[in-house]
Design an enzyme around this catalytic site. Sequence first.
Site, PDB file in Angstrom:
ATOM      1  N   LYS A   1     -20.902  16.484 -22.327  1.00 60.39           N
ATOM      2  CA  LYS A   1     -21.995  17.211 -21.664  1.00 60.39           C
ATOM      3  C   LYS A   1     -21.721  18.707 -21.607  1.00 60.39           C
ATOM      4  CE  LYS A   1     -24.020  13.344 -19.256  1.00 60.39           C
ATOM      5  NZ  LYS A   1     -23.162  12.225 -19.721  1.00 60.39           N
TER       6      LYS A   1
HETATM    7  C1  LIG Z   1     -23.696  11.088 -20.399  1.00 61.33           C
HETATM    8  C2  LIG Z   1     -22.703  10.294 -21.164  1.00 61.33           C
HETATM    9  C3  LIG Z   1     -23.089   9.348 -22.146  1.00 61.33           C
HETATM   10  C4  LIG Z   1     -24.534   9.025 -22.442  1.00 61.33           C
HETATM   11  O1  LIG Z   1     -25.206  10.092 -23.050  1.00 61.33           O
HETATM   12  P1  LIG Z   1     -26.811  10.076 -23.140  1.00 61.33           P
HETATM   13  O2  LIG Z   1     -27.177  11.395 -23.690  1.00 61.33           O
HETATM   14  O3  LIG Z   1     -27.273   9.900 -21.708  1.00 61.33           O
HETATM   15  O4  LIG Z   1     -27.199   8.940 -23.995  1.00 61.33           O
HETATM   16  C5  LIG Z   1     -22.089   8.684 -22.837  1.00 61.33           C
HETATM   17  N1  LIG Z   1     -20.782   8.902 -22.583  1.00 61.33           N
HETATM   18  C6  LIG Z   1     -20.368   9.799 -21.651  1.00 61.33           C
HETATM   19  C7  LIG Z   1     -18.916   9.967 -21.406  1.00 61.33           C
HETATM   20  C8  LIG Z   1     -21.303  10.528 -20.918  1.00 61.33           C
HETATM   21  O5  LIG Z   1     -20.883  11.398 -19.989  1.00 61.33           O
END
Ligand SMILES: *Cc1c(COP(=O)(O)O)cnc(C)c1O
Length: 497
Positions: free
Chosen positions: A139
């Site tokens: 993120k």
């Molecule tokens: C947020 C997240 C996901 C999922 O990502 P999306 O964009 O919501 O599909 C997967 N793995 C981790 C570690 C995350 O923080």
Amino acid sequence: MAPSASDSAAITACLPSAHHGFNARLTMKYISTRGSAPALDFEGVTLAGLASDGGLYVPEAWPQFSEHEIAAMSGLSYVELAVRVMTPFVEGSLTVEELRDLCTRAYGRFSHAAVTPLVQLDQQQWILELFHGPTLAFKDVALQLLGRLFEHFLKQSDDHLTIVGATSGDTGSAAIDAVAGRERVDIFMLHPKGRVSDVQRRQMTTVRAPNVHNLAIEGSFDDAQAMVKRMFNDDAMAASRGGKYRISAVNSINWARLMAQVVYYFAAALQMGAPRRKVAFSVPTGNFGDVFAGYVAAQMGLPIEKLIVATNVNDILHRALATGDYSAGTVTPTAAPSMDIQVSSNFERLLFDLGGRDGAAMAEQMRGFEASKAMQLTNAQREGAARLFASARVDQAGMASAMTWASEQCGYVLDPHTAIGFQAAREAGIAASTPVVTLATAHPAKFPDAVERATGMRPSLPTRVGDLFERTEAFEELPGEYEAVADYVSKHATPSS
Ligand SMILES: *Cc1c(COP(=O)(O)O)cnc(C)c1O
């Protein structure tokens, strides 16, 4: 890493505007998936997040790169690649120089010079490490840029933004790090007191900046989330309802986040030989944001063989793609908590695009879903999705076996989310001549217990964050009452101008 004058000239010449009739003086417009909110430019969608009709913003048309233009991207630094891929999306709101400056600062926070490096695990399987940012989760790639975009646009419009969110872990720390110390933005992050892990709490509460407010709330995550929702609808608080503060969220419905994620699909595919050679991607999926960015890359001309949507036992997306049945069940907690989701907000963007971009029909389909928590995909949506997407549901045993295999065969440690993606990649039956890249969404040290259970080894935090447990924490403890939280925000936020 400053580009020479001749580099910038080459970049300008290769922008899609020069080839596809996007006039530089024109603006990229964004439309809502539900058809009745006003079209906005990039600045507008970045600050708005959700559209006023409840829909999500998407570009009016996908920018396209020719094979020749993609080939010419090979060998660029991550920042220069980011500038090329994102320029068509920001036209009318940012100059190329402004975009480059924001990207240079955002990606300068990453600990690996390649920003998102690739690692090969066997002949066919590769891992794209997206966790070299400040909070060790993918993120960061989007949020480090988003924080700087907010600051840039708010300076221009002389306004202030109040970000309010609730977190059970991951998004909270990435959002806090992204806006800490940024001008014109205050962030109030609620977490359920005593109910987030020590690493996750410390990643939020040890960020010391005057605009960061960590609030430990009595009660559950759902209680905290309900307070945030109430604040967005509070006439005294939310400027959109006549209140004092321009309140915003930073969740993955924000277009700018998805746009930033498109870049690493290009980065990985170029390294694997694109546009000459096709690549498949396996993506551990929750809200369908990360994998939708892969779909966008494909629409822009990147040759992608398949996008594998990997879910854990919370498998609404796998069921939707495999059978057309998009119906929400109850959430089962797993070792991959960021994928414990039953409603994937960004899926609406895909359904809109595959359904002929008919906003009225989409609004109708979503009204049905909101009423019954279930809907059927149309034939056009199912057939369109089947052309590019595959899907898999990976349970606890599958996740553990991927972690064990990687550890024993390659000496490589997967976090639980990445392990789900990797297991799906191994099961997908992609032809041996096509490389498969699994997106590694978190550093294994964020989930030490699950990793230790599967591999017998406890991963340690990278040295740059190794002092997390020595740093001083700061957070405010508040009772589980909406008034106490609203009062705190009123005392510490800056009103919208
Ligand atoms: C947020 C997240 C996901 C999922 O990502 P999306 O964009 O919501 O599909 C997967 N793995 C981790 C570690 C995350 O923080």
